[in-house]
Every structure is written in structure tokens, then in C-alpha cells.
Design a protein around this motif. Structure first.
Motif: not given
Length: 322
Positions: A23, A53, A55, A72, A91
Motif C-alpha cells: 500500500i 494499491f 493512496m 486501500a 500509509a
């Protein structure tokens, strides 16, 4: 082979946790992310399934951070990874409260803040370790004093107003306050919110008595309409318009049309270290038993063209990148 022998053979090897979800606080177009993702991918051992993923918190407003964290987490639920890598401060800040009681291992990287401030409020079954990122302020100043001799060096350090910049600025301020008398250097740190504020600080630096500019992070600056300005546009403009030498704390800021050099952090080295931690977990080590690490201590690099632009001769131990 007899069934009991097959079972004994299988039990003699650790079960592989072979799904890893990264992430990212930012986005794939950001040079830092590109670099550390490359480091992770080249380090993860064979057989590990990898997905990510983004953000995008360098470009979306802070009011959208929680929404991106929710997306996420949806990705996490759908992908069902064994290990989650959290890239950079946002994150960790936004995802750890959602992951702390999940049956997983977590590895963070690129963390400028003190992770214990986030971790202490959320204790569950998830196990976590990782690698810290610290701007190489003292090393950079020491190198610049040798590169640009003189009785007095005054340095303007430029950051945007993003979360990571705020944390990095606090870290530099603490270091500076502790050793100011030993450095023999006066430092001012600017946190610019807009492109105009950044440009004004660069143009006014010589008249304000500064002899050097060091650029930190500049990815969250906005124009006069509130739209995010591409990072390369900011640093290339800085190269073209600064009449005093420009250096950087991160490798992505150094190039022929950007900063001249510096003792810089490399995203790739953070990714490699994070990948090594993942491999240890995959091979049976508990993330809880692996100490949090400080990332690679950086290398001095320079651009020949950018050094020549400001009439500088790089030290022999600095590494040319062009």
C-alpha cells in the motif's frame, strides 16, 4: 511414497506466505515510489505473489486521505495477503489502525515519523517491523562546507507543506538545534504551500543572505487555482531560476536539469531492505522478533551539468550520475 512420508516431507519445510500487498502513500508516477517498488520487486524471492494499491496522497487533498485508506483496506480484504507492506508515513498512519488486529505480518518503509507513536495505540495480533527514512542533514551540511568554502554558509532549505515534509522538517530542526554551534552554518527552513510561495523563496534567497538552497520535498505544491503542480515542473524551474547552487536530500531531485547533488536517500535501498524483511518473514521468522531498522545512510552523488551550471567542482568521492 507412503502417505506418512509425504506428510513428514511437507512438515519439514516452513509454510510459505506467498501473497504480499504493497500500500503506497503516493503514486506510481512519483520517482520515490518507482525506485522503492523496483527495490522490492528485485529482492522478493521467487514464488511470492505481489500486488499494490496507491493512496495518491501527494495529489489528493488531505480531506480525501481517509477515503483513500478505506479503498486501500477494501483492496486488502479482496486480495487477502499474508504480508502487507506500508510505504511511507500516510500509509502507516491511516492503515495500521485498520490492520493491527488482522492475522498478518506488516513491513513498513520510508517512515520519517516515530512509528511507535502510531503503533502504541493499536495492539493486536498483527506483527510489524520495518525500515525508517531520515534526511541526511548533518552529512549534507558537512559535505557542502567542504565543497563551498567560506567564512559563513547560510542555507535555505525548501519543503512543501505535506505530511512527510512536516515530519522531516521537525527532524532537521531537532538536529540543528542540538549542533548549531558545531556546524558554523545558519539555516532557515521554508514550508511552501503554493508554487508562487516556492518560487518567491527561491528568487529571494540571495538577497536574503543565503548562499545555498537545499530542496527537500516539493510534490504537494499547488498553483493559484488549487491544482497540484507536477513535481518535475517545480524542480526544473528551480534549476533554471536559482542564481545560487541547489542541492537535494533525495536522489530523485538530482539531475542535469535539477539539483546539482547532495548526500541523498535512495528509494531503491528502502525497497531492498523492506524486501529482505519480507523474505525473512516468508521463511519463518516472526516480524515481531525483527528489529526496526534505519535505512541505508545515503551516498553523495552529483550531476556534471548541474555542477558546471553553478561553477562548482565536485569532490572526488562523490559519484557522477551523468
Amino acid at each position: 511414497m507412503r502417505p506418512w512420508l509425504c506428510l513428514l516431507f511437507l512438515l519439514s519445510f516452513p509454510a510459505l506466505a506467498n501473497k504480499v500487498l504493497l500500500i503506497e502513500s503516493y503514486h506510481s508516477g512519483f520517482a520515490w515510489d518507482k525506485s522503492y517498488v523496483e527495490g522490492i520487486k528485485q529482492t522478493l524471492q521467487a514464488g511470492i505473489e505481489f500486488d499494490s494499491f496507491q493512496m495518491d496522497t501527494k495529489r489528493v487533498p488531505p480531506t480525501e486521505y481517509e477515503k483513500m485508506a478505506e479503498l486501500a483496506f477494501v483492496k486488502y480484504i479482496e486480495y487477502k495477503p499474508d504480508i502487507v507492506i506500508l510505504g511511507d508515513d500516510n500509509a502507516l498512519k491511516y492503515l495500521w489502525p485498520k490492520l493491527y488486529d488482522e492475522p498478518i505480518s506488516v513491513v513498513f518503509l520510508g517512515i520519517n515519523s516515530n512509528p511507535r507513536e502510531v503503533l502504541k495505540n493499536y495492539r493486536g495480533q498483527a506483527q510489524i517491523t520495518g525500515v525508517l527514512e531520515r534526511p541526511l542533514f548533518v552529512k549534507t551540511i558537512g559535505e557542502l562546507k567542504r565543497l563551498i568554502p567560506g567564512e559563513q554558509m547560510n542555507v535555505r532549505i525548501m519543503f512543501d507543506s505535506g505530511v512527510t515534509s512536516h515530519i522531516a522538517r521537525q527532524y532537521i530542526e531537532r538536529q540543528y538545534s542540538l549542533i548549531h554551534s558545531n556546524l558554523g552554518v545558519d539555516v532557515e527552513i521554508v514550508s511552501a504551500r503554493t508554487q508562487n510561495e516556492w518560487q518567491e523563496s527561491i528568487l529571494s534567497a540571495p538577497d536574503d543572505g543565503f548562499s545555498v538552497v537545499i530542496v527537500g520535498l516539493y510534490q504537494t505544491l499547488v498553483d493559484n487555482t488549487g491544482e497540484n503542480v507536477p513535481a518535475d515542473e517545480i524542480i526544473v524551474w528551480t534549476n533554471q531560476n536559482s542564481t545560487i547552487p541547489v542541492f537535494g536530500f533525495w536522489d530523485f531531485a538530482v539531475a542535469s536539469d535539477k539539483a546539482a547533488g547532495g548526500v541523498v536517500l535512495f528509494g531503491k535501498s528502502q525497497g531492498v531492505t523492506a524486501g529482505q524483511l519480507v523474505n525473512k518473514i516468508v521463511n519463518g521468522e516472526s516480524a515481531r522478533s525483527i528489529p526496526i531498522q534505519i535505512g541505508n545512510q545515503g551516498n553523495a552523488i552529483y550531476s556534471k551539468a548541474a555542477m558546471a551550471k553553478w561553477g562548482l567542482t565536485p569532490p572526488s568521492h562523490w559519484q557522477a550520475i551523468d
